[in-house]
Design a protein around this motif. Structure first.
Motif, mmCIF file in Angstrom:
data_model
loop_
_atom_site.group_PDB
_atom_site.id
_atom_site.type_symbol
_atom_site.label_atom_id
_atom_site.label_comp_id
_atom_site.label_asym_id
_atom_site.label_seq_id
_atom_site.Cartn_x
_atom_site.Cartn_y
_atom_site.Cartn_z
ATOM 1 N N ARG A 78 29.297 -19.767 61.698
ATOM 2 C CA ARG A 78 30.378 -18.916 62.167
ATOM 3 C C ARG A 78 31.760 -19.570 62.065
ATOM 4 O O ARG A 78 32.765 -18.900 61.894
ATOM 5 C CB ARG A 78 30.096 -18.511 63.622
ATOM 6 N N HIS A 79 31.787 -20.892 62.250
ATOM 7 C CA HIS A 79 33.088 -21.584 62.209
ATOM 8 C C HIS A 79 33.013 -22.729 61.209
ATOM 9 O O HIS A 79 31.977 -23.363 61.083
ATOM 10 C CB HIS A 79 33.448 -22.147 63.586
ATOM 11 N N SER A 80 34.126 -22.954 60.517
ATOM 12 C CA SER A 80 34.089 -24.030 59.517
ATOM 13 C C SER A 80 34.074 -25.387 60.209
ATOM 14 O O SER A 80 34.566 -25.536 61.343
ATOM 15 C CB SER A 80 35.300 -23.938 58.590
ATOM 16 N N ASP A 140 23.038 -20.797 67.459
ATOM 17 C CA ASP A 140 23.276 -19.539 66.768
ATOM 18 C C ASP A 140 24.510 -19.615 65.872
ATOM 19 O O ASP A 140 24.485 -19.191 64.714
ATOM 20 C CB ASP A 140 23.428 -18.423 67.806
ATOM 21 N N CYS A 141 25.591 -20.192 66.413
ATOM 22 C CA CYS A 141 26.819 -20.310 65.616
ATOM 23 C C CYS A 141 26.601 -21.245 64.434
ATOM 24 O O CYS A 141 27.145 -21.033 63.353
ATOM 25 C CB CYS A 141 27.976 -20.804 66.476
ATOM 26 N N MET A 142 25.785 -22.264 64.646
ATOM 27 C CA MET A 142 25.534 -23.237 63.570
ATOM 28 C C MET A 142 24.731 -22.581 62.449
ATOM 29 O O MET A 142 25.073 -22.668 61.280
ATOM 30 C CB MET A 142 24.774 -24.430 64.151
ATOM 31 N N LYS A 183 26.002 -23.291 75.009
ATOM 32 C CA LYS A 183 26.956 -22.391 74.343
ATOM 33 C C LYS A 183 27.713 -23.146 73.253
ATOM 34 O O LYS A 183 27.934 -24.348 73.355
ATOM 35 C CB LYS A 183 27.970 -21.891 75.386
ATOM 36 N N CYS A 184 28.147 -22.411 72.258
ATOM 37 C CA CYS A 184 28.987 -22.986 71.212
ATOM 38 C C CYS A 184 30.287 -23.474 71.856
ATOM 39 O O CYS A 184 30.906 -22.742 72.630
ATOM 40 C CB CYS A 184 29.291 -21.899 70.186
ATOM 41 N N PHE A 185 30.689 -24.717 71.561
ATOM 42 C CA PHE A 185 31.878 -25.245 72.253
ATOM 43 C C PHE A 185 33.159 -24.605 71.754
ATOM 44 O O PHE A 185 34.185 -24.654 72.416
ATOM 45 C CB PHE A 185 31.943 -26.777 72.171
ATOM 46 N N TYR A 186 33.108 -23.977 70.600
ATOM 47 C CA TYR A 186 34.332 -23.393 70.038
ATOM 48 C C TYR A 186 34.590 -21.965 70.542
ATOM 49 O O TYR A 186 35.615 -21.688 71.144
ATOM 50 C CB TYR A 186 34.280 -23.427 68.512
ATOM 51 N N CYS A 187 33.606 -21.081 70.318
ATOM 52 C CA CYS A 187 33.843 -19.687 70.722
ATOM 53 C C CYS A 187 33.354 -19.408 72.145
ATOM 54 O O CYS A 187 33.876 -18.527 72.819
ATOM 55 C CB CYS A 187 33.202 -18.715 69.738
ATOM 56 N N GLY A 188 32.340 -20.178 72.579
ATOM 57 C CA GLY A 188 31.805 -19.989 73.931
ATOM 58 C C GLY A 188 31.069 -18.674 74.092
ATOM 59 O O GLY A 188 30.642 -18.320 75.184
HETATM 60 ZN ZN LIG Z 1 30.744 -20.160 68.153
#
Ligand SMILES: [Zn+2]
Length: 458
Positions: free
Chosen positions: A154-156, A148-150, A137-142
């Motif tokens: 999705r996040h700076s 996928d987030c990369m 899982k993405c460590f930021y949004c979870g």
């Molecule tokens: Zn994320």
């Protein structure tokens, strides 16, 4: 979103990947599997001090975990550049089941509070990567997978790195606190044990006997020390977490743990008060040492003294004012009769008898052998207005004991010390307050004389 991967950095990544793969292939030639560790860091550089410090901590944790699972590490390889640190453990044995090894590393990751920042890969003895089949899982949004987030940016990078650094910083601080509290509470326990084992002691319980005490012996002190020492780490931690803004908030916190310690002690000793004095003094000391470490990253004597004074401000007045009941303690009765408040007074004034007399003497002796500790006890007995003595006798006996202790110290011989031991037995005296201050003296001596610096994690 800004392009953070420049040509040079991309080059570093590619070189890094090639080197990593080459290393794995090399290991497979000897028929060994491998476990690798690197951090999952967005953007560049990946080798800042914080990341490197975190890497070192995780590296040791993983190594311990592999060893705990009885994997034999043949050799370690480390690659480091701006693309980060990569570490590879060569696991000895061609018969190793790589899938089982993978399960072991998965348990490590699952139990790690910052698992999403960590990548642990397993390769079998043919350099094939063993996949868990799970997407991280993405460590930021979870919410989504990390990939996928990369891909969707999705996040700076800044947000991700800030988030990561604050989590890592908390983790390292927590780790420091835990390591320190193990270390410092072990010193506190050692100090208490050194005092109890000092033999012979005047009127007090020691290894040879019970002194003047009919209800206590050496084993009772071992037992009660064992139960109270279980709380030492909490006392240190409370001090470490204390903000220092309002010292009146500290004493209730120390008492809160102290009352639990007393309860545990009385339960163990079946109602005998063996160590109430040391619970009070060591409680305050551990708290103030914790506070000094948080403030200065080490133990600083003047800060320790000032915080004890602040915490115990008006202690004597407040404690003896509150208690108007009939069944007063020994200390309260002595205060009423002589205006002397023993260790409470000592604490309120920042332990002057220790800092002016016993600690300089012990530092000068620079030894924890029986003679040095006996001399340290003697100077405390010579200087302290010990309510444990006053309660069982009177002021004139206390003054006699003080001067006898001073003389014994200045003309130290077995024969003279024996006279002091006899004097205490004949007059039924037990300098419990001096004995408690001896423990604290040893504790402060150990703090200054052993390497107790904050483990450097950053
Ligand atoms: Zn994320």
């Amino acid at each position: 979103m800004e392009k953070h991967i420049y040509i040079k950095e991309l080059h570093e990544i590619l070189i890094g990947r090639e080197q990593r793969q080459a290393l794995r292939l090399k290991l497979s030639e000897s028929g060994n599997s491998s476990v690798s560790l690197n951090l999952n860091i967005p953007g560049f550089p990946k080798n800042t001090n914080y990341y490197l410090a975190f890497f070192e901590v995780v590296y040791l944790e993983l190594k311990n975990w592999l060893t705990a699972n009885q994997y034999l590490i043949q050799e370690e390889f480390r690659l480091e550049n701006e693309a980060g640190v990569f570490l590879l453990f060569e696991i000895c044995g061609s018969e190793i089941d790589a899938h089982k090894l993978k399960l072991t590393t998965e348990i490590f990751e699952e139990n790690h509070i910052l698992a999403r920042f960590i990548d642990v890969d397993v390769c079998d003895n043919r350099a094939n990567l063993i996949s868990s089949g799970k997407l991280k899982k993405c460590f930021y949004c979870g919410e989504f997978s990390a990939i996928d987030c990369m891909k969707n940016q999705r996040h700076s990078i800044e947000i991700l790195r800030d988030f990561q650094l604050s989590k890592i910083s908390n983790y390292l601080q927590q780790k420091q606190k835990v390591e320190l509290s193990h270390k410092i509470s072990a010193l506190a326990l050692r100090s208490v044990l050194y005092e109890i084992c000092l033999t012979p002691k005047p009127g007090l319980v020691d290894f040879n006997g019970s002194g003047i005490h009919k209800d206590m012996d050496f084993n009772l002190f071992m037992d009660s020390t064992s139960v109270i020492s279980g709380y030492f780490e909490s006392l240190f931690s409370r001090g470490y977490e204390f903000s220092g803004e309002d010292f009146s908030l500290a004493l209730p916190q120390i008492r809160f743990i102290g009352l639990q310690m007393e309860k545990a002690m009385f339960l163990k000793t079946k109602g005998v008060n063996s160590q109430k004095g040391i619970i009070f003094l060591m409680g305050i000391s551990l708290f103030c040492v914790g506070f000094s470490y948080k403030k200065n990253e080490k133990y600083i004597e003047i800060d320790f003294i000032n915080s004890i004074k602040s915490i115990c401000k008006n202690l004597v007045k407040n404690e003896f004012k509150v208690n108007t009941r009939e069944n007063k303690t020994h200390g309260e009765k002595c205060f009423e009769k002589y205006g002397i408040a023993g260790v409470r007074q000592e604490a309120e004034e920042g332990l002057p008898t220790i800092f002016q007399y016993s600690l300089p003497l012990l530092k000068n002796e620079n030894n924890l052998d029986q003679i040095s500790l006996t001399k340290t006890l003697l100077i405390l007995m010579a200087k302290l207005y010990d309510t444990n003595i006053l309660y069982r006798s009177n002021m004139s006996i206390l003054l006699d004991l003080q001067s006898l202790s001073a003389n014994t110290l200045h003309n130290f011989s077995k024969q003279n010390y024996r006279k002091l031991l006899d004097f205490c037995l004949e007059n039924k005296l037990s300098p419990g307050g001096a004995a408690d201050l001896l423990s604290i003296t040893i504790f402060l001596y150990l703090l200054e004389n052993e390497d107790n610096d904050l483990p450097d994690l950053t």
